[in-house]
Design an enzyme around this catalytic site. Structure first.
Site, short mmCIF file in Angstrom:
data_model
loop_
_atom_site.label_atom_id
_atom_site.label_comp_id
_atom_site.label_asym_id
_atom_site.label_seq_id
_atom_site.Cartn_x
_atom_site.Cartn_y
_atom_site.Cartn_z
N GLU A 1 0.12 11.43 -7.36
CA GLU A 1 -0.56 11.24 -6.04
C GLU A 1 -1.60 12.20 -5.46
O GLU A 1 -1.70 13.20 -6.24
CB GLU A 1 0.55 10.71 -5.06
CG GLU A 1 1.20 9.67 -5.38
CD GLU A 1 2.25 9.08 -4.13
OE1 GLU A 1 1.75 9.64 -2.96
OE2 GLU A 1 2.86 7.86 -4.30
N ASP B 1 6.89 5.04 -1.97
CA ASP B 1 7.09 6.49 -1.67
C ASP B 1 8.38 6.53 -0.58
O ASP B 1 9.14 7.57 -0.65
CB ASP B 1 6.18 7.19 -0.85
CG ASP B 1 4.70 7.27 -1.59
OD1 ASP B 1 4.83 7.38 -2.75
OD2 ASP B 1 3.74 7.22 -0.72
N HIS C 1 9.81 -3.30 7.80
CA HIS C 1 8.62 -2.12 8.13
C HIS C 1 7.30 -2.43 7.73
O HIS C 1 6.38 -2.00 7.40
CB HIS C 1 9.13 -1.16 6.70
CG HIS C 1 10.27 -0.44 7.37
ND1 HIS C 1 11.33 -0.94 7.98
CD2 HIS C 1 10.47 1.04 7.41
CE1 HIS C 1 12.32 0.10 8.29
NE2 HIS C 1 11.50 1.35 8.24
P1 FAD Z 1 9.47 -6.76 5.86
O1 FAD Z 1 8.27 -5.98 6.51
O2 FAD Z 1 10.46 -7.08 6.39
O3 FAD Z 1 8.64 -8.11 5.19
C1 FAD Z 1 7.22 -8.05 4.74
C2 FAD Z 1 6.77 -9.49 4.55
O4 FAD Z 1 7.22 -9.91 3.33
C3 FAD Z 1 7.12 -10.51 5.46
O5 FAD Z 1 6.03 -11.44 5.62
C4 FAD Z 1 8.47 -11.03 5.14
O6 FAD Z 1 8.38 -12.56 5.63
C5 FAD Z 1 8.07 -11.25 3.60
N1 FAD Z 1 9.49 -10.85 2.89
C6 FAD Z 1 10.47 -9.97 3.43
N2 FAD Z 1 11.51 -10.09 2.59
C7 FAD Z 1 11.33 -11.31 1.86
C8 FAD Z 1 11.78 -12.02 0.70
N3 FAD Z 1 13.08 -11.59 0.23
N4 FAD Z 1 11.32 -12.87 0.15
C9 FAD Z 1 9.99 -13.36 0.12
N5 FAD Z 1 9.27 -12.84 1.31
C10 FAD Z 1 10.14 -11.78 1.99
N6 FAD Z 1 4.35 0.22 0.33
C11 FAD Z 1 4.12 0.53 -0.75
O7 FAD Z 1 3.73 -0.14 -1.69
N7 FAD Z 1 4.21 1.88 -1.24
C12 FAD Z 1 4.68 2.79 -0.39
O8 FAD Z 1 4.93 3.91 -0.61
C13 FAD Z 1 5.07 2.60 1.03
N8 FAD Z 1 5.49 3.48 1.87
C14 FAD Z 1 5.99 2.95 3.11
C15 FAD Z 1 6.41 3.79 4.00
C16 FAD Z 1 6.70 3.27 5.43
C17 FAD Z 1 7.48 4.28 6.06
C18 FAD Z 1 6.79 1.92 5.59
C19 FAD Z 1 7.10 1.67 6.85
C20 FAD Z 1 5.97 1.30 4.73
C21 FAD Z 1 5.87 1.65 3.44
N9 FAD Z 1 4.96 0.86 2.44
C22 FAD Z 1 4.82 1.18 1.30
C23 FAD Z 1 4.91 -0.84 3.09
C24 FAD Z 1 6.12 -1.63 2.50
O9 FAD Z 1 6.11 -2.01 1.12
C25 FAD Z 1 5.59 -3.09 3.19
O10 FAD Z 1 5.71 -2.88 4.56
C26 FAD Z 1 6.95 -3.89 3.04
O11 FAD Z 1 6.61 -5.25 3.29
C27 FAD Z 1 8.18 -3.42 3.91
O12 FAD Z 1 9.37 -4.12 3.06
P2 FAD Z 1 10.53 -4.64 4.31
O13 FAD Z 1 11.55 -4.78 3.40
O14 FAD Z 1 10.52 -4.00 5.51
O15 FAD Z 1 9.67 -6.02 4.38
#
Ligand code: FAD
Length: 518
Positions: free
Chosen positions: A267, A154, A92
């Site tokens: 918020e 969120d 994400h």
């Molecule tokens: P990924 O996108 O898969 O990874 C993100 C980064 O972290 C990459 O660099 C990856 O290599 C690294 N990573 C992933 N997993 C690990 C691990 N286990 N160990 C070490 N590194 C790792 N953020 C907020 O703070 N508050 C919000 O309310 C919020 N709402 C969101 C709503 C939506 C619809 C979306 C798309 C994003 C939102 N985000 C929010 C952002 C979100 O927290 C970050 O994009 C987060 O990185 C997504 O988590 P993911 O598991 O998809 O990580």
């Protein structure tokens, strides 16, 4: 093994290179002897993210079964001269952060499901896999134990490791800090392939480096997340302001009161004083069954943008409705919103935390979920937020962004400066703001991706030119100079941490902070 790891960078024509890469990947798979598996062909998902702007094809999509598998893959990359490894949580990210161009992407969601509630000095913690989705952590904690994490995002289809690598912010962060402030222990596989348990007391350098570390120091395979008793119900409320000063004064008042004298969630967002479906009046009411937004209640003196404060109060099934009403009325009574523009509803705690799921389903149905999302997230200091409102919301973004424009205050003392997270510099201000421009409507319904990205740049440029104290959240830069400026006086520490835990710069290449050392 090294020979085929080397070969993947040298092919010339595309087809033979692809065939070579598939061979390399299959041989790697056999040599690693994983309990999980490697997908060398159908790597589609591993080269995409929610942002939909970047796409990089990896060499393989690894499905590790456990931490040993993760360590084996990192060690194999260490033995090669070029290979990189990106943990992918739920993909994400917006700007390719979880991708590895011709490297190995690790599907953290495929890790063995680990879930346990443990107590440390009487405090309960959920001991969960780094690849667990927060929505699953919520369900298990609440349904099986009547407990819940204190600090959220969120939207909950994000992984524990993914948000802990950034910060993890929502309307509870003013009270408990970001998710990175609510973890007691991590298991991390470092860029040296070591599996290390770390906490404030044990290997603290790695612990604080990994929290907010953008995946640069290790792969989080397990985390102990602090829990509290889960409430049963939530009163969710939105109120409207015409003036930014009144909106921000009330929001700041709520985030600085004692726990028993405020809401449990605070918020806010900016919306347009128009009938625009995604950014205007219709975006304010909570429940389509209730009365719609009545624009005749807005004073004629109001400008083209308005402000909505969003709050929530937790309560128990056993609380009498009149008690809940009395608390809500007392807390709202101090605020200066437009009295006839108040929206509220009561819902279960889990429904409240899963509220964005509904929006997701709606956006999936109309195609907006799979469209590109060039989002921009910033932290802006309190001292500059009124000017930010004036220059950015009232001017650059006066037409909206085709999705939510969040803005709400956070409390600095809840952010641990030992982590790798970067927030605005002004330490004299307890408050700073998060601003999230969540663009959903792309071409052909809205502007082109290029236009939206250009507008993001215009906003950043405006912040720089006006001398605002701000930092990007979920940052994305293409040069090390920009990263250096982003980290400011934390850059040296960040570089030292990299040298200690991932000296060959194998991990999270999609962040584009360090180049792989050959
Ligand atoms: P990924 O996108 O898969 O990874 C993100 C980064 O972290 C990459 O660099 C990856 O290599 C690294 N990573 C992933 N997993 C690990 C691990 N286990 N160990 C070490 N590194 C790792 N953020 C907020 O703070 N508050 C919000 O309310 C919020 N709402 C969101 C709503 C939506 C619809 C979306 C798309 C994003 C939102 N985000 C929010 C952002 C979100 O927290 C970050 O994009 C987060 O990185 C997504 O988590 P993911 O598991 O998809 O990580």
């Amino acid at each position: 093994m090294i020979a085929y790891l080397e070969r993947f960078v040298h092919g010339n024509d595309v087809e033979s290179r692809q065939a070579d890469e598939e061979d390399d990947c299959s041989s790697l798979c056999d040599a690693l002897d994983l309990q999980g598996s490697i997908d060398c062909v159908a790597t589609g998902l591993a080269g995409k993210d929610f942002g939909g702007v970047y796409s990089f094809k990896p060499l393989g999509f690894v499905k590790p079964a456990n931490s040993d598998d993760v360590a084996r893959v990192v060690k194999a990359a260490l033995r090669s001269s070029n290979l990189t490894v990106a943990a992918r949580g739920n993909g994400h990210s917006i700007n390719g952060q979880a991708m590895a161009d011709r490297g190995l992407v690790m599907d953290m969601r495929s890790m063995e499901d680990h879930f346990q509630v443990v107590r440390i000095n009487g405090t309960p913690y959920a001991d969960v896999s780094g690849g667990a989705l927060w929505e699953d952590v919520l369900k298990r904690c609440v349904l099986d134990f009547g407990l819940a994490p204190r600090s959220w995002t969120d939207y909950l289809s994000l992984t524990v490791g993914g948000t802990l690598s950034n910060a993890g912010v929502s309307g509870q962060a003013f009270r408990y800090g970001p998710q990175t402030s609510n973890v007691a222990e991590l298991e991390v596989v470092t860029g040296k392939g070591d599996i290390i348990i770390c906490s404030e007391a044990q290997n603290p350098q790695l612990f604080f480096a990994a929290l907010g570390g953008l995946g640069q120091f290790g792969i989080i395979t397990r985390a102990k997340v602090e829990l509290q008793p889960a409430p049963d119900k939530v009163r969710w409320i939105r109120v409207v302001y015409t003036e930014f000063e009144e909106f921000s004064r009330d929001a700041e008042l709520l985030v600085t009161r004692q726990e028993n004298d405020s809401f449990d969630y605070v918020e806010g967002f900016v919306f347009l004083n128009s009938d625009d479906p995604s950014n205007g009046w219709p975006s304010v009411p909570l429940d389509p069954q209730q009365a719609p937004f009545d624009p005749s209640r807005i004073p004629a003196t109001a400008g083209s943008v308005l402000y909505c404060l969003e709050v929530a109060l937790h309560y128990r099934d056993t609380d009498h409705p009149s008690t809940v009403d009395a608390v809500v009325n007392r807390l709202l009574g101090r605020l200066g919103f437009l009295r006839h523009l108040k929206f509220e509803m009561d819902l279960n705690y889990m429904e409240f935390l899963l509220r964005v799921k509904q929006a997701e389903e709606h956006a999936k149905a109309n195609g907006d979920w799979d469209a590109p999302h060039p989002w921009l997230n910033l932290f802006v200091s309190k001292s500059d937020i009124a000017d930010f409102d004036r220059h950015v919301f009232k001017n650059i973004l006066k037409g909206g962004v085709g999705g939510p424009m969040l803005i709400y205050p956070l409390t600095r003392s809840m952010w641990d400066t030992r982590t790798s997270v970067v927030i605005p510099k002004d330490e004299n201000d307890e408050i700073f703001y998060i601003v999230a421009l969540l663009r959903f409507t792309a071409y052909p319904k809205g502007p082109s991706v290029e236009k939206m990205v250009a507008q993001n740049h215009e906003i950043i440029k405006c912040c720089i030119n006006k001398g605002f104290d701000f930092k990007l959240y979920l940052p994305h830069y293409s040069s090390q100079e920009e990263w250096k400026a982003h980290f400011g006086n934390q850059w040296t520490r960040f570089v030292e941490r990299k040298a200690s835990f991932d000296p060959l710069a194998i991990l999270a290449p999609g962040q584009k902070i360090f180049s792989r050392i050959h």
